[in-house]
Design an enzyme around this catalytic site. Structure first.
Site, PDB file in Angstrom:
ATOM      1  N   SER A  69      45.439  36.762  34.928  1.00 17.63           N
ATOM      2  CA  SER A  69      44.516  36.887  36.164  1.00 17.63           C
ATOM      3  C   SER A  69      43.075  36.172  36.427  1.00 17.63           C
ATOM      4  CB  SER A  69      44.227  38.712  36.555  1.00 17.63           C
ATOM      5  OG  SER A  69      45.723  39.202  37.055  1.00 17.63           O
ATOM      6  N   LYS A  72      42.797  33.615  39.076  1.00 20.01           N
ATOM      7  CA  LYS A  72      42.082  34.125  40.412  1.00 20.01           C
ATOM      8  C   LYS A  72      40.708  33.417  40.602  1.00 20.01           C
ATOM      9  CE  LYS A  72      45.029  38.216  41.001  1.00 20.01           C
ATOM     10  NZ  LYS A  72      45.586  38.824  39.963  1.00 20.01           N
ATOM     11  N   SER A 127      41.804  42.828  41.139  1.00 23.34           N
ATOM     12  CA  SER A 127      42.733  41.963  40.951  1.00 23.34           C
ATOM     13  C   SER A 127      43.938  41.885  41.453  1.00 23.34           C
ATOM     14  CB  SER A 127      43.002  41.999  39.229  1.00 23.34           C
ATOM     15  OG  SER A 127      43.620  41.024  38.758  1.00 23.34           O
ATOM     16  N   LYS A 242      35.773  37.889  35.354  1.00 24.74           N
ATOM     17  CA  LYS A 242      37.136  38.308  35.891  1.00 24.74           C
ATOM     18  C   LYS A 242      38.065  38.577  34.578  1.00 24.74           C
ATOM     19  CE  LYS A 242      40.306  38.853  38.608  1.00 24.74           C
ATOM     20  NZ  LYS A 242      40.996  40.028  37.591  1.00 24.74           N
TER      21      LYS A 242
END
Length: 464
Positions: A69, A72, A127, A242
């Site tokens: 993820s 992103k 997320s 993140k």
């Protein structure tokens, strides 16, 4: 830009390049040293200084891994570069049902509407994979086109081992990157203030939508920033970041932290669960303890005679200025006198005033840069450059100043003399004739008194 300005810029750069390239690099008495006394569990890792891009630490940074993820971050970067925050995102069936069942989600419905800003918060804090998909469709119309934008942006940023195949990071053999490439992407994204704000937000609430009558609370999953599941990994200097995890990717993490005015970006990939936080904290602590940031303005001119001892221009230059916002990052054991610089010209720049860059290096590593700014050449009267004195390892040449008004006056005098010479040559025959007549008139023999008496006697005899 008109031709005159282009010529002036070219001339300016010729002066500066000639001045700088003839300087001798200052050699450090001590051997160059780069700290490397820390290791991590993650298979790949990197710590990059955010302003300069200086790599403070790396471990297998070019190895290819699944990003999960942290993908992103690239999605958010492209969205923020191409959308207004108040635009409406409508969730399609592909966005809602086209992601892996059981993956991260905030349970959006088909036809649900949210703003770009709200959808970004859902994607970055929780997320949410459907938010990433919906944002990709909103920007490009379809996912394939958005993926093309992602790969084009990666290439633009200088990524060497990256290929994206979706907007959310779910497992895909054609979806991979490296720690170094993710650091480039993360650094670029953090330069956007709204991105920095979003990833640094601990809690956010999406208000009621056309499909959900109740607000949707969001929590940042980054445990170095926010108490999400535990406070064990909280880090006081953390600015956000993140998280990422899949079985094939392992734990991945991008984190931003700031201490003593220095902002760092850390990326760990293929890590074990919870070790991503420990590894990141250890890397930050080591780098903050062993590196310092210096502004160009602090070391561009440090001698008593305002001499440049680091290989850049004197502060007195009126044609070229070194951008004082430039910085370098070097080990605390190093001196600014150990840093060398190289001039890199710009053939094209979005800012027409930037004509080149001073790139600094230490221990064969890039440690920062400062832009070379072209000033208004039409108002500058003189353009001085100076060299490094012999005692500091330079050429010892004296200060050189080009005074254009004085040069212009000298040229006018020379032209006047040339014109006078040409005028005299064109009138040379008339001058010679005048001289001949003048000399003839003054050199004719004069009559003596005896000659006059004889002439008078001859005249009398003729009269008789």
């Amino acid at each position: 830009m008109n031709i005159k300005r282009k010529l002036a810029k070219a001339l300016a750069f010729i002066f500066i390049a000639n001045s700088i390239f003839t300087m001798k690099s200052i050699q450090a008495e001590a051997a160059d040293y780069w700290p490397s006394g820390v290791d991590v569990v993650a298979e790949s890792a990197i710590v990059m200084e955010e302003e300069t891009g200086t790599i403070l630490y790396s471990k297998n940074m070019d190895d290819v891994h699944y990003p999960a993820s942290i993908t992103k971050i690239m999605t958010a970067l492209i969205v923020l570069e191409n959308c207004d925050l108040d635009e409406t995102v409508t969730f399609s069936a592909e966005a809602v049902y086209g992601t892996e069942l059981g993956s991260s989600s905030i349970a959006r419905d088909v036809g649900e509407e949210m703003t770009v800003e709200q959808t970004l918060y859902g994607m970055m804090l929780e997320s949410a994979n459907e938010c990433a998909y919906a944002l990709g469709e909103h920007v490009a119309g379809d996912m394939d086109s958005f993926v093309d934008m992602m790969n084009a942006k990666a290439k633009e940023l200088g990524c060497k081992n990256t290929h994206f195949n979706n907007s959310n990071g779910l497992p895909d053999e054609e979806h991979y990157t490296s720690a170094y490439d993710m650091a480039l992407i993360s650094r670029a994204a953090y330069k956007i203030p709204k991105f920095a704000e979003i990833v640094g937000t601990k809690n956010y609430t999406i208000p009621a939508t056309n499909k959900h009558s109740d607000p949707t609370p969001l929590n940042n999953h980054h445990q170095m920033l926010h108490y999400y599941k535990t406070n064990q990994y909280l880090y006081e200097y953390c600015l956000g970041g993140k998280t990422g995890y899949t079985v094939v990717a392992g734990a991945t993490l991008v984190t931003y932290a700031k201490k003593d005015g220095m902002t760092l970006v850390c990326v760990v990939m293929k890590d074990t669960t919870t070790d991503e936080y420990t590894d990141t904290t250890n890397l930050f602590e080591y780098c903050f303890d062993n590196f310092s940031k210096y502004a160009v303005a602090d070391f561009a001119s440090i001698s008593e005679d305002d001499v440049n001892v680091t290989g850049i221009l004197s502060e007195n230059s009126e044609l070229i200025k070194v951008d004082e916002d430039g910085i370098i990052v070097i080990p605390k054991t190093a001196s600014i006198l150990d840093v060398t610089s190289t001039v890199v010209p710009y053939s094209d720049s979005e800012d027409s005033s930037v004509i080149g860059q001073l790139q600094y290096s230490y221990a064969d590593k890039s440690v920062g840069y400062a832009n070379l700014i072209f000033t208004n050449a039409e108002t500058a009267g003189s353009y001085p450059f100076d060299n490094i004195p012999v005692e500091n390892g330079g050429s010892g040449k004296e200060y050189i100043q080009v005074d254009y008004p004085k040069i212009g006056l000298v040229i006018l005098i020379i032209l006047a003399v040339i014109c006078l010479i040409m005028f005299i040559r064109s009138k040379s025959s008339e001058i010679l004739l005048f001289r001949h007549r003048f000399m003839s008139r003054h050199q004719r023999p004069q009559k003596t008194n005896m000659t006059i008496i004889r002439d008078n006697g001859k005249r009398r005899k003729r009269r008789r």
